[in-house]
Design a protein around this motif. Structure first.
Motif, short mmCIF file in Angstrom:
data_model
loop_
_atom_site.label_atom_id
_atom_site.label_comp_id
_atom_site.label_asym_id
_atom_site.label_seq_id
_atom_site.Cartn_x
_atom_site.Cartn_y
_atom_site.Cartn_z
N GLU A 98 33.02 23.30 14.23
CA GLU A 98 33.71 23.49 12.92
C GLU A 98 32.76 24.40 12.08
O GLU A 98 33.38 25.00 11.11
CB GLU A 98 34.29 22.26 12.09
N THR A 99 31.68 23.98 11.83
CA THR A 99 30.71 24.76 11.04
C THR A 99 29.57 25.25 11.55
O THR A 99 29.12 24.78 12.73
CB THR A 99 30.16 23.73 9.82
N TYR A 100 28.90 26.22 10.90
CA TYR A 100 27.76 26.86 11.25
C TYR A 100 26.51 25.71 11.40
O TYR A 100 25.87 26.10 12.45
CB TYR A 100 27.29 27.92 10.43
N ASP A 101 26.41 24.90 10.60
CA ASP A 101 25.33 24.01 10.68
C ASP A 101 25.43 23.10 12.05
O ASP A 101 24.55 22.87 12.40
CB ASP A 101 25.53 23.18 9.56
N GLN A 102 26.65 22.59 12.23
CA GLN A 102 26.92 21.80 13.54
C GLN A 102 26.59 22.71 14.76
O GLN A 102 25.97 22.21 15.60
CB GLN A 102 28.57 21.42 13.64
N PHE A 103 26.85 24.06 14.76
CA PHE A 103 26.58 24.86 15.86
C PHE A 103 25.22 25.12 15.84
O PHE A 103 24.77 25.22 16.98
CB PHE A 103 27.19 26.15 15.48
N LYS A 104 24.61 25.46 14.72
CA LYS A 104 22.90 25.69 14.90
C LYS A 104 22.39 24.22 15.35
O LYS A 104 21.47 24.50 16.23
CB LYS A 104 22.38 25.81 13.38
N GLU A 105 22.94 23.20 15.10
CA GLU A 105 22.18 21.71 15.34
C GLU A 105 22.47 21.64 16.95
O GLU A 105 21.55 21.53 17.68
CB GLU A 105 22.67 20.67 14.69
N SER A 106 23.33 21.93 17.27
CA SER A 106 23.84 21.91 18.67
C SER A 106 22.84 22.76 19.73
O SER A 106 22.27 22.52 20.66
CB SER A 106 25.24 22.14 19.07
N MET A 107 22.97 24.05 19.24
CA MET A 107 22.05 24.90 19.99
C MET A 107 20.58 24.70 19.77
O MET A 107 19.82 24.68 20.66
CB MET A 107 22.23 26.46 19.30
N ASP A 108 20.06 24.36 18.64
CA ASP A 108 18.67 23.81 18.43
C ASP A 108 18.10 22.76 19.40
O ASP A 108 17.35 22.75 20.17
CB ASP A 108 18.45 23.78 17.00
N PHE A 109 19.22 21.79 19.53
CA PHE A 109 19.00 20.56 20.30
C PHE A 109 18.85 20.89 21.81
O PHE A 109 18.08 20.61 22.44
CB PHE A 109 20.07 19.67 20.00
N ALA A 110 19.72 21.75 22.23
CA ALA A 110 19.74 22.23 23.50
C ALA A 110 18.76 22.67 23.92
O ALA A 110 18.01 22.72 24.93
CB ALA A 110 21.33 22.78 23.69
N LEU A 111 18.19 23.91 23.20
CA LEU A 111 17.21 24.77 23.68
C LEU A 111 15.67 23.78 23.41
O LEU A 111 15.10 24.27 24.27
CB LEU A 111 17.20 25.82 22.68
N GLY A 112 15.92 22.92 22.75
CA GLY A 112 14.67 22.12 22.52
C GLY A 112 14.34 21.15 23.49
O GLY A 112 13.18 20.36 23.79
N ASN A 113 15.43 20.67 24.08
CA ASN A 113 15.57 19.56 25.22
C ASN A 113 15.88 19.91 26.49
O ASN A 113 16.29 18.97 27.20
CB ASN A 113 16.56 18.54 24.50
N THR A 114 15.93 21.10 26.86
CA THR A 114 16.12 21.56 28.17
C THR A 114 14.86 22.07 28.71
O THR A 114 13.94 22.71 28.54
CB THR A 114 17.21 22.80 28.02
#
Length: 120
Positions: A98-114
């Motif tokens: 729904e929001t950019y903040d949610q999107f950013k958090e999701s992308m950052d988490f995925a990139l940082g934990n893959t």
């Protein structure tokens, strides 16, 4: 980086297309924010590596062309609120948030934990 990815939207006028069009600016804003960060180049390489398995664009280009798709049914489950990738076909699947903040958090988490390729 944005021009490297072919964004695959659903049929024009469909409910899916409307939802996807809401997320496309999040993707573009995220890339712009990453470029402005101090470690922007390394994070852009992580995004490319996450989607394609390669952290640099080869001199002969990338084949098949990297694409963006969207996680529709999967986005209902809380465990599927993260982006997914298929490096065999160079496809990055973005969650519909729904929001950019949610999107950013999701992308950052995925990139940082893959782990990714060639990493321990």
């Amino acid at each position: 980086m944005d021009q490297l990815f072919n964004i695959r939207l659903s049929s024009v006028g469909s409910n899916k297309s409307s939802t996807e069009e809401h997320v496309v600016p999040f993707w573009r804003d995220y890339l712009q924010d990453v470029e402005e960060e101090e470690k922007g180049p390394s994070k852009l390489a992580k995004i490319l590596g996450f989607a394609t398995g390669a952290t640099v664009i080869p001199p002969v280009g990338v084949s098949p062309q990297p694409s963006i798709e969207f996680l529709h049914e999967e986005s209902v489950s809380p465990s599927r609120r993260l982006p997914m990738a298929n490096t065999c076909i160079n496809c990055l699947k973005l969650p519909l948030l729904e929001t950019y903040d949610q999107f950013k958090e999701s992308m950052d988490f995925a990139l940082g934990n893959t782990q990714g390729f060639r990493r321990e």
